[in-house]
Motif scaffolding. Sequence first.
Motif, short mmCIF file in Angstrom:
data_model
loop_
_atom_site.label_atom_id
_atom_site.label_comp_id
_atom_site.label_asym_id
_atom_site.label_seq_id
_atom_site.Cartn_x
_atom_site.Cartn_y
_atom_site.Cartn_z
N ASN A 1 0.85 -1.19 0.00
CA ASN A 1 0.00 0.00 0.00
C ASN A 1 0.88 1.24 0.00
O ASN A 1 1.81 1.35 0.81
CB ASN A 1 -0.92 0.00 1.22
CG ASN A 1 -2.01 -1.02 1.10
OD1 ASN A 1 -2.63 -1.13 0.05
ND2 ASN A 1 -2.24 -1.79 2.15
N ARG A 2 0.59 2.16 -0.92
CA ARG A 2 1.40 3.36 -1.09
C ARG A 2 0.52 4.60 -1.02
O ARG A 2 0.41 5.36 -1.98
CB ARG A 2 2.12 3.33 -2.44
CG ARG A 2 2.80 2.04 -2.76
CD ARG A 2 3.42 2.05 -4.14
NE ARG A 2 2.50 2.01 -5.25
CZ ARG A 2 1.90 0.92 -5.70
NH1 ARG A 2 2.09 -0.23 -5.12
NH2 ARG A 2 1.10 0.97 -6.74
N VAL A 3 -0.10 4.82 0.10
CA VAL A 3 -1.00 5.95 0.25
C VAL A 3 -0.21 7.24 0.12
O VAL A 3 0.86 7.39 0.72
CB VAL A 3 -1.73 5.88 1.61
CG1 VAL A 3 -2.64 7.09 1.81
CG2 VAL A 3 -2.54 4.59 1.71
N GLY B 1 -8.61 -5.67 2.19
CA GLY B 1 -7.60 -4.68 1.89
C GLY B 1 -7.93 -3.29 2.38
O GLY B 1 -8.98 -3.03 2.93
N LYS B 2 -6.97 -2.38 2.19
CA LYS B 2 -7.15 -0.99 2.60
C LYS B 2 -7.75 -0.19 1.45
O LYS B 2 -7.22 -0.19 0.37
CB LYS B 2 -5.81 -0.39 2.99
CG LYS B 2 -5.25 -1.01 4.24
CD LYS B 2 -3.98 -0.30 4.63
CE LYS B 2 -3.45 -0.87 5.91
NZ LYS B 2 -2.24 -0.20 6.34
N TRP B 3 -8.85 0.52 1.75
CA TRP B 3 -9.49 1.35 0.73
C TRP B 3 -9.27 2.78 1.07
O TRP B 3 -9.64 3.68 0.52
CB TRP B 3 -10.97 1.02 0.64
CG TRP B 3 -11.16 -0.33 0.09
CD1 TRP B 3 -11.28 -1.48 0.80
CD2 TRP B 3 -11.21 -0.70 -1.27
NE1 TRP B 3 -11.38 -2.55 -0.01
CE2 TRP B 3 -11.36 -2.09 -1.32
CE3 TRP B 3 -11.13 -0.01 -2.46
CZ2 TRP B 3 -11.45 -2.79 -2.51
CZ3 TRP B 3 -11.23 -0.71 -3.62
CH2 TRP B 3 -11.39 -2.08 -3.63
#
Length: 134
Positions: A17-19, A132-134
Amino acid sequence: MNSATYHRDIVERLSFNRVAGTADCERAADLIEAEVKSLGGTVIREDFTFEYFVIDRAFFKVVEPYEKEYTVTGIGYSGDLCGTFPFKYVERALPFEMEDTDGAFVLVNHLDGDQYKPVVNSGAVGFMTPSGKW
Protein backbone atom coordinates in the motif's frame (compact mmCIF):
# COMPACT_ATOMS: atom_id res chain seq x y z
CA MET A 1 16.19 -11.45 -17.53
CA ASN A 2 13.29 -11.60 -19.99
CA SER A 3 10.62 -8.92 -20.24
CA ALA A 4 7.94 -10.85 -18.32
CA THR A 5 10.32 -11.62 -15.45
CA TYR A 6 11.50 -8.00 -15.36
CA HIS A 7 7.94 -6.63 -15.19
CA ARG A 8 6.88 -9.19 -12.58
CA ASP A 9 9.89 -8.22 -10.44
CA ILE A 10 8.96 -4.53 -10.52
CA VAL A 11 5.32 -5.27 -9.68
CA GLU A 12 6.38 -7.50 -6.78
CA ARG A 13 8.70 -4.82 -5.38
CA LEU A 14 5.90 -2.24 -5.56
CA SER A 15 3.20 -4.56 -4.18
CA PHE A 16 2.47 -2.73 -0.96
CA ASN A 17 0.00 0.00 0.00
CA ARG A 18 1.40 3.36 -1.09
CA VAL A 19 -1.00 5.95 0.25
CA ALA A 20 -0.03 9.45 -0.90
CA GLY A 21 1.98 11.40 1.61
CA THR A 22 3.10 8.38 3.68
CA ALA A 23 6.51 6.83 4.21
CA ASP A 24 5.42 3.95 1.97
CA CYS A 25 4.71 6.42 -0.84
CA GLU A 26 8.24 7.78 -0.43
CA ARG A 27 9.61 4.21 -0.41
CA ALA A 28 7.81 3.51 -3.72
CA ALA A 29 9.23 6.72 -5.22
CA ASP A 30 12.73 5.67 -4.12
CA LEU A 31 12.30 2.25 -5.76
CA ILE A 32 11.07 3.79 -9.01
CA GLU A 33 13.87 6.37 -9.02
CA ALA A 34 16.52 3.69 -8.48
CA GLU A 35 15.07 1.62 -11.33
CA VAL A 36 14.99 4.56 -13.75
CA LYS A 37 18.58 5.47 -12.88
CA SER A 38 19.72 1.85 -13.29
CA LEU A 39 18.45 2.06 -16.87
CA GLY A 40 20.36 5.30 -17.52
CA GLY A 41 17.44 7.65 -17.05
CA THR A 42 17.20 10.88 -15.12
CA VAL A 43 14.69 11.57 -12.37
CA ILE A 44 13.43 14.95 -11.24
CA ARG A 45 11.28 15.00 -8.11
CA GLU A 46 9.00 17.93 -7.51
CA ASP A 47 7.26 18.80 -4.26
CA PHE A 48 3.54 19.40 -4.28
CA THR A 49 0.80 19.81 -1.72
CA PHE A 50 -2.54 18.11 -1.49
CA GLU A 51 -5.38 17.70 0.96
CA TYR A 52 -5.47 14.43 2.80
CA PHE A 53 -7.18 12.87 5.74
CA VAL A 54 -5.99 11.70 9.11
CA ILE A 55 -8.04 9.10 10.90
CA ASP A 56 -7.12 8.76 14.56
CA ARG A 57 -9.32 5.78 15.31
CA ALA A 58 -11.81 3.70 13.38
CA PHE A 59 -13.90 0.90 14.77
CA PHE A 60 -16.99 -1.16 14.09
CA LYS A 61 -19.10 -2.31 17.02
CA VAL A 62 -21.46 -5.27 17.03
CA VAL A 63 -24.23 -4.91 19.62
CA GLU A 64 -26.36 -8.01 18.92
CA PRO A 65 -26.39 -11.00 19.43
CA TYR A 66 -23.17 -10.22 21.34
CA GLU A 67 -21.22 -7.04 21.99
CA LYS A 68 -17.72 -6.59 20.55
CA GLU A 69 -15.74 -3.73 19.06
CA TYR A 70 -13.48 -4.33 16.04
CA THR A 71 -10.64 -2.04 15.00
CA VAL A 72 -10.89 -1.22 11.28
CA THR A 73 -9.10 0.96 8.71
CA GLY A 74 -11.13 4.07 8.00
CA ILE A 75 -11.74 5.44 4.54
CA GLY A 76 -10.73 9.07 4.13
CA TYR A 77 -13.38 11.77 4.14
CA SER A 78 -16.00 9.24 5.22
CA GLY A 79 -16.90 10.99 8.46
CA ASP A 80 -18.40 9.52 11.59
CA LEU A 81 -21.42 7.27 11.75
CA CYS A 82 -23.06 6.79 15.12
CA GLY A 83 -26.19 4.77 15.74
CA THR A 84 -27.62 1.31 15.36
CA PHE A 85 -28.38 0.17 11.81
CA PRO A 86 -29.58 -2.97 10.05
CA PHE A 87 -26.68 -4.99 8.69
CA LYS A 88 -26.57 -6.50 5.20
CA TYR A 89 -23.92 -8.72 3.62
CA VAL A 90 -23.33 -8.63 -0.15
CA GLU A 91 -20.79 -10.61 -2.13
CA ARG A 92 -19.70 -8.31 -5.00
CA ALA A 93 -21.92 -5.21 -4.77
CA LEU A 94 -23.73 -6.08 -7.99
CA PRO A 95 -26.88 -4.01 -8.68
CA PHE A 96 -29.29 -6.73 -7.58
CA GLU A 97 -27.32 -7.20 -4.34
CA MET A 98 -27.54 -3.50 -3.51
CA GLU A 99 -31.36 -3.56 -3.53
CA ASP A 100 -32.89 -2.97 -0.11
CA THR A 101 -29.75 -1.40 1.35
CA ASP A 102 -31.35 1.98 2.15
CA GLY A 103 -30.47 2.82 5.73
CA ALA A 104 -28.39 -0.34 6.22
CA PHE A 105 -24.72 -0.81 6.98
CA VAL A 106 -23.26 -3.10 4.31
CA LEU A 107 -20.39 -5.57 4.42
CA VAL A 108 -19.10 -5.97 0.86
CA ASN A 109 -17.00 -9.12 0.48
CA HIS A 110 -15.25 -7.96 -2.71
CA LEU A 111 -15.09 -4.34 -3.82
CA ASP A 112 -13.15 -2.93 -6.73
CA GLY A 113 -13.10 0.46 -8.42
CA ASP A 114 -16.07 -0.25 -10.68
CA GLN A 115 -18.27 -1.18 -7.73
CA TYR A 116 -17.25 1.64 -5.41
CA LYS A 117 -19.55 4.33 -6.85
CA PRO A 118 -22.71 2.15 -6.90
CA VAL A 119 -22.10 1.23 -3.24
CA VAL A 120 -21.67 4.87 -2.26
CA ASN A 121 -24.85 5.80 -4.18
CA SER A 122 -26.88 2.82 -2.97
CA GLY A 123 -28.58 4.49 -0.01
CA ALA A 124 -26.62 2.48 2.53
CA VAL A 125 -25.55 4.52 5.56
CA GLY A 126 -22.07 3.00 5.41
CA PHE A 127 -20.05 0.08 4.19
CA MET A 128 -16.96 -1.93 5.01
CA THR A 129 -14.91 -4.56 3.26
CA PRO A 130 -12.61 -7.25 4.65
CA SER A 131 -10.37 -7.21 1.58
CA GLY A 132 -7.60 -4.68 1.89
CA LYS A 133 -7.15 -0.99 2.60
CA TRP A 134 -9.49 1.35 0.73
